[in-house]
Design a protein around this motif. Structure first.
Motif, PDB file in Angstrom:
ATOM      1  N   LEU A   1       0.839  -1.191   0.000  1.00  0.00           N
ATOM      2  CA  LEU A   1       0.000   0.000   0.000  1.00  0.00           C
ATOM      3  C   LEU A   1       0.874   1.241   0.000  1.00  0.00           C
ATOM      4  O   LEU A   1       1.951   1.253   0.604  1.00  0.00           O
ATOM      5  CB  LEU A   1      -0.924   0.005   1.220  1.00  0.00           C
ATOM      6  N   PHE A   2       0.401   2.290  -0.652  1.00  0.00           N
ATOM      7  CA  PHE A   2       1.154   3.532  -0.763  1.00  0.00           C
ATOM      8  C   PHE A   2       0.318   4.674  -0.188  1.00  0.00           C
ATOM      9  O   PHE A   2      -0.907   4.707  -0.364  1.00  0.00           O
ATOM     10  CB  PHE A   2       1.511   3.833  -2.226  1.00  0.00           C
ATOM     11  N   PHE A   3       0.982   5.582   0.494  1.00  0.00           N
ATOM     12  CA  PHE A   3       0.290   6.682   1.163  1.00  0.00           C
ATOM     13  C   PHE A   3      -0.076   7.751   0.145  1.00  0.00           C
ATOM     14  O   PHE A   3       0.797   8.281  -0.554  1.00  0.00           O
ATOM     15  CB  PHE A   3       1.200   7.276   2.250  1.00  0.00           C
ATOM     16  N   ARG A   4      -1.384   8.021   0.053  1.00  0.00           N
ATOM     17  CA  ARG A   4      -1.916   9.068  -0.810  1.00  0.00           C
ATOM     18  C   ARG A   4      -1.522   8.873  -2.275  1.00  0.00           C
ATOM     19  O   ARG A   4      -1.245   9.832  -3.001  1.00  0.00           O
ATOM     20  CB  ARG A   4      -1.456  10.453  -0.334  1.00  0.00           C
ATOM     21  N   VAL A   5      -1.471   7.639  -2.684  1.00  0.00           N
ATOM     22  CA  VAL A   5      -1.169   7.335  -4.079  1.00  0.00           C
ATOM     23  C   VAL A   5      -2.243   6.389  -4.584  1.00  0.00           C
ATOM     24  O   VAL A   5      -2.400   5.273  -4.060  1.00  0.00           O
ATOM     25  CB  VAL A   5       0.229   6.701  -4.240  1.00  0.00           C
ATOM     26  N   LYS A   6      -2.992   6.803  -5.563  1.00  0.00           N
ATOM     27  CA  LYS A   6      -4.050   5.986  -6.135  1.00  0.00           C
ATOM     28  C   LYS A   6      -3.489   5.194  -7.306  1.00  0.00           C
ATOM     29  O   LYS A   6      -3.200   5.746  -8.370  1.00  0.00           O
ATOM     30  CB  LYS A   6      -5.218   6.856  -6.599  1.00  0.00           C
TER      31      LYS A   6
END
Length: 351
Positions: free
Chosen positions: A144-149
């Motif tokens: 999962l990536f922070f604030r990355v769609k």
């Protein structure tokens, strides 16, 4: 490394399709196909800075064939593929195999099924991976990536690798059900005619099921519903990659979080150790300032910090003067109690 997902998937499918055609689950057959295709060369040609990322992408692509909804033979081939790729990768130290915790139950069921069917090759390979700590247990299947769609392209599953889950529905069609109903009615009429001509009731007539077709239809429908519930989590994982989307599991998580929050908010907030002595001083100051006439009991207004400080200083000054005066008086009384004209007593020296 998303640009090579399609190529990796096609290579793995080609290897597993050849393994499927062999109609075997032996590791010896898989190793022959592996050497013929020279599949270990898949790691060659990558830069040193891309080795770890490429190895992780290859292992993720192969791990998808080890999990449902594929057949048992394809899952065994996926396990052998993971074992071979893990040991032939060029990254140092070796990149582990990401495995979500929700998929661990499927792995244990696979091990039990393989052991019951006496497929000891698959059991040995799985335990070797566990012994060498090849699996990296994670909360989610993908990072999962922070604030990355990130919307990864969903690759279609190979239908030849999947189980024929709709086989019962394909067998029981409308025409087949009508034919079964006609045969069943004709058989029932023959039984009743034979029993009536014989004069005595035939006990085998009672063995005929009156509601055979409705029961058969309901059984197929129940199986179809159970099938949908079983395959729904797998489709949700392929879409989002954030675990199962079952309503029961989400409600359990919500209830667990609510209970944790209620417990944390219900506890009394204690003061830190560095500030506990300040509370004692304030309380003692408040008790000391009660008898003084500066603040009346009926007055609800609070004194300012400066007024409270002055009042505390005055009280402490008065207490200090009283202690000093009492000690001085005591010393004076002890000194004055001894008369000056009293004869002094000396002890005689003995030779």
């Amino acid at each position: 490394m998303d640009y090579c997902r399609k190529q990796l998937k096609s290579d793995c499918e080609q290897l597993l399709s050849r393994f499927q055609q062999s109609d075997s689950v032996r590791f010896e057959v898989f190793s022959e196909i592996w050497r013929e295709m020279k599949f270990s060369h898949i790691f060659y040609g990558t830069l040193s800075s891309e080795r770890r990322a490429f190895s992780q992408q290859v292992l993720d692509s192969a791990c998808s064939f080890f999990l449902p909804p594929f057949t048992f033979q394809i899952r065994v081939g996926g396990l052998y593929l993971l074992y071979s790729l893990f040991h032939s990768q060029t990254a140092e130290p070796r990149e582990p195999i990401r495995l979500a915790l929700k998929d661990w139950e499927e792995v244990k069921k696979f091990e039990v099924d393989a052991a019951e069917a006496q497929h000891l090759d698959a059991v040995y390979i799985l335990r070797q991976l566990l012994h060498r700590k090849a699996f990296y247990f994670t909360a989610m299947p993908g990072p999962l990536f922070f604030r990355v769609k990130r919307k990864t392209e969903r690759l279609p599953l190979c239908e030849s690798f999947m189980e024929r889950a709709s086989r019962p529905q394909e067998l029981f069609s409308v025409d087949l059900l009508e034919e079964l109903s006609n045969v069943h009615e004709h058989y029932e009429r023959l039984k009743t005619s034979i029993s009536s001509s014989a004069g005595e009731p035939d006990p085998s007539v009672n063995l005929i099921r009156r509601d055979l077709l409705p029961q058969l239809r309901n059984t197929v429908l129940d199986f179809h519903k159970w099938q949908k519930q079983k395959t729904a989590p797998c489709e949700a994982d392929a879409d989002g990659g954030e675990g199962t989307s079952a309503q029961q599991e989400s409600s359990r998580r919500a209830e667990l979080l609510a209970s944790i929050k209620s417990k944390s908010y219900g506890q009394a907030v204690e003061a830190s150790k560095a500030r506990r002595h300040r509370q004692v001083e304030v309380e003692s100051a408040g008790h000391d300032s009660g008898p003084s006439g500066s603040a009346s009991l009926g007055d609800n207004r609070k004194l300012s910090l400066k007024a409270r400080t002055d009042e505390n200083m005055q009280l402490r000054g008065k207490m200090w003067k009283e202690t000093v005066s009492s000690t001085s008086l005591c010393h004076l009384t002890t000194l004055d109690s001894v008369p000056e004209d009293a004869p002094r007593k000396f002890m005689k020296f003995k030779w």
